[in-house]
Write an enzyme that holds these catalytic residues in place. Structure first.
Site, PDB file in Angstrom:
ATOM      1  N   LYS A 211      42.804  49.695  26.598  1.00 53.76           N
ATOM      2  CA  LYS A 211      43.348  48.515  25.913  1.00 53.76           C
ATOM      3  C   LYS A 211      43.164  48.662  24.400  1.00 53.76           C
ATOM      4  O   LYS A 211      44.095  48.475  23.638  1.00 53.76           O
ATOM      5  CB  LYS A 211      42.643  47.255  26.439  1.00 53.76           C
ATOM      6  CG  LYS A 211      43.139  45.986  25.803  1.00 53.76           C
ATOM      7  CD  LYS A 211      42.504  44.768  26.446  1.00 53.76           C
ATOM      8  CE  LYS A 211      42.846  43.535  25.614  1.00 53.76           C
ATOM      9  NZ  LYS A 211      42.254  42.312  26.159  1.00 53.76           N
ATOM     10  N   GLU A 217      34.218  56.908  25.786  1.00 56.68           N
ATOM     11  CA  GLU A 217      34.354  57.762  26.972  1.00 56.68           C
ATOM     12  C   GLU A 217      35.800  58.218  27.153  1.00 56.68           C
ATOM     13  O   GLU A 217      36.080  59.394  27.394  1.00 56.68           O
ATOM     14  CB  GLU A 217      33.929  57.000  28.235  1.00 56.68           C
ATOM     15  CG  GLU A 217      32.464  56.656  28.326  1.00 56.68           C
ATOM     16  CD  GLU A 217      32.143  55.295  27.726  1.00 56.68           C
ATOM     17  OE1 GLU A 217      32.878  54.826  26.815  1.00 56.68           O
ATOM     18  OE2 GLU A 217      31.142  54.696  28.163  1.00 56.68           O
ATOM     19  N   GLY A 272      40.877  43.197  30.062  1.00 57.00           N
ATOM     20  CA  GLY A 272      40.776  44.522  30.686  1.00 57.00           C
ATOM     21  C   GLY A 272      40.600  44.440  32.194  1.00 57.00           C
ATOM     22  O   GLY A 272      41.276  45.135  32.960  1.00 57.00           O
ATOM     23  N   ARG A 273      39.716  43.557  32.650  1.00 58.04           N
ATOM     24  CA  ARG A 273      39.432  43.506  34.099  1.00 58.04           C
ATOM     25  C   ARG A 273      40.482  42.698  34.865  1.00 58.04           C
ATOM     26  O   ARG A 273      40.348  42.518  36.073  1.00 58.04           O
ATOM     27  CB  ARG A 273      38.018  42.975  34.322  1.00 58.04           C
ATOM     28  CG  ARG A 273      37.700  41.675  33.639  1.00 58.04           C
ATOM     29  CD  ARG A 273      36.196  41.395  33.644  1.00 58.04           C
ATOM     30  NE  ARG A 273      35.876  40.210  32.851  1.00 58.04           N
ATOM     31  CZ  ARG A 273      35.649  40.212  31.552  1.00 58.04           C
ATOM     32  NH1 ARG A 273      35.701  41.342  30.873  1.00 58.04           N
ATOM     33  NH2 ARG A 273      35.345  39.098  30.900  1.00 58.04           N
ATOM     34  N   GLU A 358      31.178  41.003  34.913  1.00 54.39           N
ATOM     35  CA  GLU A 358      31.526  41.040  33.481  1.00 54.39           C
ATOM     36  C   GLU A 358      32.145  39.710  33.062  1.00 54.39           C
ATOM     37  O   GLU A 358      32.019  39.287  31.921  1.00 54.39           O
ATOM     38  CB  GLU A 358      32.479  42.213  33.179  1.00 54.39           C
ATOM     39  CG  GLU A 358      32.570  42.541  31.691  1.00 54.39           C
ATOM     40  CD  GLU A 358      33.253  43.870  31.393  1.00 54.39           C
ATOM     41  OE1 GLU A 358      32.573  44.898  31.295  1.00 54.39           O
ATOM     42  OE2 GLU A 358      34.487  43.869  31.242  1.00 54.39           O
ATOM     43  N   HIS A 389      24.845  50.343  59.199  1.00 56.08           N
ATOM     44  CA  HIS A 389      23.797  51.327  59.483  1.00 56.08           C
ATOM     45  C   HIS A 389      22.957  51.619  58.247  1.00 56.08           C
ATOM     46  O   HIS A 389      22.258  52.626  58.199  1.00 56.08           O
ATOM     47  CB  HIS A 389      24.439  52.604  60.032  1.00 56.08           C
ATOM     48  CG  HIS A 389      25.216  52.324  61.277  1.00 56.08           C
ATOM     49  ND1 HIS A 389      24.628  52.279  62.533  1.00 56.08           N
ATOM     50  CD2 HIS A 389      26.514  51.977  61.473  1.00 56.08           C
ATOM     51  CE1 HIS A 389      25.549  51.962  63.429  1.00 56.08           C
ATOM     52  NE2 HIS A 389      26.692  51.772  62.810  1.00 56.08           N
ATOM     53  N   LYS A 518      26.639  49.859  23.465  1.00 56.21           N
ATOM     54  CA  LYS A 518      27.632  50.787  22.910  1.00 56.21           C
ATOM     55  C   LYS A 518      27.236  51.175  21.494  1.00 56.21           C
ATOM     56  O   LYS A 518      27.291  52.344  21.115  1.00 56.21           O
ATOM     57  CB  LYS A 518      29.007  50.106  22.840  1.00 56.21           C
ATOM     58  CG  LYS A 518      29.776  50.068  24.113  1.00 56.21           C
ATOM     59  CD  LYS A 518      31.198  49.601  23.810  1.00 56.21           C
ATOM     60  CE  LYS A 518      31.906  49.110  25.045  1.00 56.21           C
ATOM     61  NZ  LYS A 518      33.183  48.480  24.794  1.00 56.21           N
TER      62      LYS A 518
HETATM   63  O1  F6P Z   1      32.694  48.120  27.975  1.00 53.76           O
HETATM   64  C1  F6P Z   1      33.387  47.082  28.520  1.00 53.76           C
HETATM   65  C2  F6P Z   1      34.853  47.178  28.295  1.00 53.76           C
HETATM   66  O2  F6P Z   1      35.184  46.604  27.081  1.00 53.76           O
HETATM   67  C3  F6P Z   1      35.573  46.515  29.442  1.00 53.76           C
HETATM   68  O3  F6P Z   1      35.669  45.163  29.308  1.00 53.76           O
HETATM   69  C4  F6P Z   1      36.861  47.227  29.439  1.00 53.76           C
HETATM   70  O4  F6P Z   1      37.525  47.036  30.649  1.00 53.76           O
HETATM   71  C5  F6P Z   1      36.409  48.640  29.207  1.00 53.76           C
HETATM   72  O5  F6P Z   1      35.345  48.507  28.290  1.00 53.76           O
HETATM   73  C6  F6P Z   1      37.450  49.590  28.699  1.00 53.76           C
HETATM   74  O6  F6P Z   1      38.027  49.171  27.502  1.00 53.76           O
HETATM   75  P1  F6P Z   1      39.371  49.814  26.980  1.00 53.76           P
HETATM   76  O7  F6P Z   1      40.448  49.526  27.944  1.00 53.76           O
HETATM   77  O8  F6P Z   1      39.627  49.171  25.643  1.00 53.76           O
HETATM   78  O9  F6P Z   1      39.167  51.307  26.833  1.00 53.76           O
END
Ligand code: F6P
Length: 555
Positions: A211, A217, A272-273, A358, A389, A518
């Site tokens: 987003k 990452e 995002g979620r 979240e 199990h 972060k």
């Molecule tokens: O670290 C949390 C977060 O901001 C989430 O809310 C989001 O879904 C994820 O990181 C990834 O963010 P982006 O889509 O901006 O890479």
């Protein structure tokens, strides 16, 4: 209205009445409740289209339900629901709307943010996605060397990963004719390396989904993937045919080196979620094809219409939310288990962890004050029957009360293994029944006697063989795990989370809590790269950085 921060619930008439009622009914056993009302299933179940929500195994009476509904009315759930659908800035800390329902709005009605109907741009992106999906699946979109695409690697994390990953897994039987879809999220190089191993760069398409297009990452994985591709194909220009982006941030996509013509947009009013219905869902459509993707959207839309219009007493997301509040705030339940009896829903618990934790893992209310009550529980789970199990022991006989959601798809996708499916369904129903009824001392005694035990040996074993029961659960039952059914299930949880946020008076749509870690990671990374811990840390953190540097041969 004042809040009483010591009792663990807001000090309002509806909460007080609910707490008083709870004291009266908390000792009731589900066995009794079911025994005294043969129509309990009819009374405590609701349908949304083909989906059944059975909440007859909850520790509630008709009066409990009335009091919970009164709580929802007092919290103005209906008003907040109207504001949500009207595109108001319900995400009040970031000043944003939360209009993910527009992404799957099949009604033809406008949906507005700041007076602008967002539907034309939603439809325009959907049309571009459809063209792209058809080009890739049909072989018209080819890689740099002219080969068709056989593998898609989706790079994203959190909300830009969990939804499409979960859905692609769930809808695998619909994948015929589409590329294989892989997911890379973790910055651990093992994730990318294991995924790329065995892939043919000439036939691989990368979808970089972020987003913000600033997530560490995702950018690290995307850069390394690009280096892999360019290295293997020996041409920088290959990036154009092998990388597309999904983002709200055009400039950052261009700066990364992906042609904005190959970017699929979404907007800041999509959290995002809550984004798997947007272009973030591109890998789902690539895997299952456009029509099936639309069925997913239709399922979610059906639930949106239900949530928007059904009275609270018949409103499944609202009921799910209220039952959650009942256990969290009145019974003190700290966790909530999600138990899909469908192996392909194995990523659903992880998806719901982000959605619920979240969203509602918050401790500050709308007025900026610390809440004096519990908010989101820890959400966890595994598919049945595997979980039976592993951890079901604790559900049945442990000291924690864990409300459970059983999610069941009655028909499988493997007609030749229909007898497996019957075993799966039987186990699901049996677990809900066993949690509810338990095994009394008398029953346990009779069983032990039947096993030939008597006297002291029997008495010694007896308490271990008793199950208290009275463990509550819901059943969400769909005929089959189709795209439509999946859309319905996910949308139910989205709206459940929203209703709970209203009752707990928190903002479900921000996530400031993930920022601090972060930022600190950035500081520590710079120090690891420089080979020395900085001055700004506590002694334990400094020592730990030093230890890791020495292990890496750099300290
Ligand atoms: O670290 C949390 C977060 O901001 C989430 O809310 C989001 O879904 C994820 O990181 C990834 O963010 P982006 O889509 O901006 O890479």
């Amino acid at each position: 209205m004042t809040d009483n921060r010591t009792t663990g619930i807001p000090d309002t008439p509806a909460w007080r009445a609910l707490a008083a009622h709870h004291r009266e009914v908390r000792g009731l056993h589900l066995r009794e409740l079911l025994a005294r009302d043969p129509r309990r299933f009819e009374r405590f179940s609701r349908r949304v289209g083909e989906l059944l929500f059975d909440f007859s195994r909850h520790r509630i009476t008709e009066e409990s339900l009335e009091r919970l509904l009164a709580l929802a009315r007092e919290a103005d759930v209906e008003g907040w629901r109207a504001r949500l659908f009207a595109g108001e800035r319900v995400n009040f800390t970031e000043g944003r709307a939360a209009l993910h329902m527009a992404l799957r709005n099949r009604s033809g009605r406008p949906m507005t943010v700041d007076g602008e109907d967002v539907m034309p741009k939603v439809r325009a992106v959907l049309a571009r996605m459809r063209d792209f999906v058809e080009a890739v699946r049909g072989g018209a979109w080819r890689g740099h060397t002219g080969r068709p695409i056989t593998d898609v690697v989706h790079i994203g994390i959190g909300g830009s990963d969990l939804g499409p990953r979960m859905a692609c897994e769930a809808l695998r039987p619909y994948g015929g004719g589409g590329p294989r879809v892989h997911f890379v999220a973790n910055v651990d190089g093992a994730d990318l390396a294991d995924t790329l191993a065995g892939l043919d760069p000439e036939r691989t398409l990368f979808v970089v989904a972020s987003k913000t297009f600033s997530t560490l990452e995702t950018l690290a994985n995307a850069r390394s993937a690009r280096a892999w591709l360019v290295g293997r194909l020996g041409a920088e220009e290959a990036v154009g045919r092998h990388f597309v982006a999904v983002s709200t941030h055009r400039e950052r996509v261009a700066a990364f080196g992906i042609d904005p013509e190959h970017m699929f947009a979404f907007w800041d009013w999509v959290g995002g979620r809550y984004s798997m219905w947007s272009a973030i869902g591109l890998p789902i459509a690539l895997q299952v094809g456009w029509e099936r993707f639309e069925e997913l959207l239709e399922g979610a839309h059906e639930v949106d219409e239900h949530f928007r219009t059904a009275p609270l007493a018949d409103n499944v997301p609202a009921l799910m939310a209220l039952l959650g509040v009942w256990y969290v705030n009145l019974f003190g339940a700290a966790t909530h288990a999600v138990l899909p009896y469908a192996e392909r829903l194995r990523r659903l618990p992880a998806y719901l962890q982000q959605l619920e934790m979240e969203s509602n893992g918050k401790r500050i209310d709308r007025e900026g004050r610390a809440v004096g009550w519990r908010t989101a529980p820890v959400v966890w789970g595994e598919p049945g029957t595997n979980g039976q199990h592993a951890f079901f022991q604790l559900l049945h006989q442990g000291t924690e009360l864990v409300p459970c959601d059983f999610i069941l798809a009655v028909e499988g996708h493997e007609p030749e293994l229909a007898h497996h499916q019957r075993m799966l369904v039987a186990n699901c129903i049996a677990q809900a029944e066993a949690l509810m009824r338990g095994r009394t001392e008398d029953e346990a005694r009779r069983e032990l006697e039947a096993e030939g035990l008597a006297g002291e040996a029997l008495e010694r074993l007896l308490p271990h063989r008793v199950f208290p029961g009275n463990r509550p659960s819901s059943l969400i039952v769909v005929p089959k795990l189709t795209p439509r059914a999946l859309g319905m299930i996910v949308a139910l949880y989205e709206h459940k989370v929203f209703v709970q946020s209203v009752i707990w008076r928190i903002n479900a749509f921000d996530q400031w809590g993930v920022e601090l870690g972060k930022r600190l990671a950035g500081t520590v990374l710079a120090e690891l790269e420089a080979g020395a811990p900085g001055e700004g840390h506590d002694p334990a953190t400094r020592a730990l950085i030093g230890h890791c540097l020495r292990l890496a041969g750099r300290g």
